[in-house]
Design an enzyme around this catalytic site. Structure first.
Site, PDB file in Angstrom:
ATOM      1  N   GLY B 203       2.943  12.261   0.336  1.00 58.92           N
ATOM      2  CA  GLY B 203       3.524  11.698  -0.802  1.00 58.92           C
ATOM      3  C   GLY B 203       4.969  11.835  -1.171  1.00 58.92           C
ATOM      4  O   GLY B 203       5.899  11.831  -0.170  1.00 58.92           O
ATOM      5  N   GLU B 204       5.535  12.234  -2.293  1.00 55.95           N
ATOM      6  CA  GLU B 204       6.907  12.476  -2.705  1.00 55.95           C
ATOM      7  C   GLU B 204       7.457  13.646  -1.788  1.00 55.95           C
ATOM      8  O   GLU B 204       8.526  13.887  -1.699  1.00 55.95           O
ATOM      9  CB  GLU B 204       6.766  12.804  -3.973  1.00 55.95           C
ATOM     10  CG  GLU B 204       6.074  14.064  -4.469  1.00 55.95           C
ATOM     11  CD  GLU B 204       6.553  14.244  -6.144  1.00 55.95           C
ATOM     12  OE1 GLU B 204       7.875  14.283  -6.458  1.00 55.95           O
ATOM     13  OE2 GLU B 204       5.671  14.554  -6.757  1.00 55.95           O
ATOM     14  N   ASP B 234       1.178   2.415   3.454  1.00 56.86           N
ATOM     15  CA  ASP B 234       0.824   1.464   4.712  1.00 56.86           C
ATOM     16  C   ASP B 234       2.337   1.018   5.185  1.00 56.86           C
ATOM     17  O   ASP B 234       2.481   0.626   6.612  1.00 56.86           O
ATOM     18  CB  ASP B 234       0.225   0.290   4.089  1.00 56.86           C
ATOM     19  CG  ASP B 234      -1.084   0.412   3.490  1.00 56.86           C
ATOM     20  OD1 ASP B 234      -1.838   1.175   4.204  1.00 56.86           O
ATOM     21  OD2 ASP B 234      -1.160  -0.033   2.462  1.00 56.86           O
TER      22      ASP B 234
END
Lengths: 303, 303
Positions: B203-204, B234
């Site tokens: 993620g981040e 994606d």
């Protein structure tokens, strides 16, 4: 150049999924000093009780850590008991006995007042302010804090933040103090109070720096075996500040701060490979620069 | 070289702290195809209902995405409704209507069977296996999955993982499928089943690669404004595979995979700057390579 650190020294009792230790040496100033000692001369200001082992003080002195600012007070040394769950991310506190640390009122020896590099460890922001009154025109001051002070002493904390060059936070702390979730925006908010650089520790994800117009992201080293994360943040800060202090008297540039981050990350990655300061006491310069090189391999995408 | 992708196309209804959109274009194959289309020719295999807007199909075709493997079935397009809280990290699903996606049985057009690069998007592992039966000796196959399949179809999932070169997981998924918290050890466990490279999305915090004897860590770009994280993973996968497919017929080396990661990260960082595929539809090659350069500045600590 000399690096002054003010912070706690303690006995820790720690349980992690990989074992358990009782009454081992800990404390933010202990980890910080040992980490920094590989890079620059360290001046330590802290307090311990009469129960603190003499061999540990000798070990610190042998690593060129000047302990003349360490007070040995009547009473017992600060004790912390905690555990980590399998994710190793959060230290759960079982018990804290402040003991002699409760009345810690740091007084700098005269010989420490000219320290060019100063690290204000995670203590009461009023004491951090007091230290700043005792030093003469330092070149660079960095500060660490924690959620406890953000909640209990927001005024004094804000005052001292306004007087330092660098603040080291973890993600939760900077979000709490600014009320801003986005880390870049949160860092810019704190920079609005005075500091020119914010270092955000993200645990196993590494470190993010925000400074005027520049961002720097460094991963943590993806270790296969982490025994005890205690002291990782303090070791990082010690390596970071130790590297900066080792740069001599020339003006520090962006790349100095970046390399300082990698030295801090490298040393912290050793700390967590064993309980307490065990691994940190016996590093070699070669091991540290090899780990910094591993970070180069880890992050390189230049053709 | 051509890159085949099999996955979902959908209508999304999304609420984030920064706004709300109703029935916008989404789906893993949509984001993947658009992201990859900046780097290589894409062959899309998916299914939509008769309600899917013709203009979107034209937009895909205009970006050199071959939609001859896209089935337009009687019924409605897959719909997803979800929201993000202020931390933007977790998509909370409010409602999923599989609609025509429920009976998705992908059949490759003959012209797609020789695809040298194959991406098996997050669908039933039995369908992923079926796709592999339909392609002829691809050069490189990557697979994405999710916790749903890890729990519901562990057997077929394990089978298909054994037949691919690269698996893309998020942290929670690889921990769940291996029962191992440490990411490096978890990745090595999956590599024991067949794949030669594991890409872990954090993620981040960016991406961690584990391959034989090598680790690579890349940060995500620390954006000040993230509107909608939908499709970030994606888009990353699309940029990653698109870059690899663009390398021609020579043997891929470690640095290709690393640069592919940075192209994927760069494109994903644009995706989250707007809702749906809005930003992703109108990128330029210049913007993408500029963002890759920003990643160099972000991570550089070479003197």
């Amino acid at each position: 150049m000399s690096l002054l650190v003010v912070g706690s020294m303690a006995f820790d009792s720690i349980k992690s999924p990989f074992g358990e230790v009782e009454k081992v040496v800990g404390g933010s100033a202990t980890y910080f000093s040992l980490a920094a000692s590989y890079l620059s001369p360290v001046r330590l200001v802290s307090v311990v009780g009469k129960d603190f082992p003499h061999e540990v003080l000798e070990m610190l002195a042998a690593r060129s850590i000047d302990t003349s600012g360490l007070k040995i007070a009547d009473g017992k040394t600060f004790r912390w008991k905690g555990y980590y769950e399998y994710d190793l991310n959060t230290a759960h506190t079982v018990k804290t006995d402040l003991n002699v640390f409760q009345n810690f009122a740091p007084v700098l020896p005269d010989s420490f007042r000219d320290s060019p590099y100063v690290f204000l460890g995670n203590i009461d922001p009023r004491l951090q302010l007091d230290i700043l009154r005792q030093v003469r025109k330092p070149r660079l001051v960095a500060l660490d804090t924690m959620n406890y002070w953000i909640e209990k002493s927001p005024g004094p904390l804000r005052d001292v933040i306004g007087k330092v060059d660098i603040v080291i936070f973890n993600e939760g702390e900077i979000r709490e103090i600014t009320g801003e979730y986005n880390l870049v925006r949160a860092a810019r908010a704190v920079m609005g109070w005075g500091p020119s650089r914010i270092v955000i520790k993200r645990g196993e994800y590494g470190v993010l720096h925000v400074s005027d117009g520049t961002l720097f992201a460094a991963p943590a080293y993806p270790l296969e075996t982490i025994f005890d994360p205690t002291g990782a943040g303090d070791s990082f800060a010690g390596g970071f500040m130790g590297y900066l202090a080792s740069r001599g008297s020339r003006r520090l540039r962006e790349m100095d701060f970046r390399l300082a981050t990698m030295y801090g990350s490298a040393i912290a990655s050793f700390t967590v490979e064993a309980f307490s300061t065990e691994r940190l006491q016996n590093l070699t310069g070669g091991e540290i620069s090899q780990r910094v090189d591993s970070f180069r391999t880890l992050t390189n995408f230049r053709v």
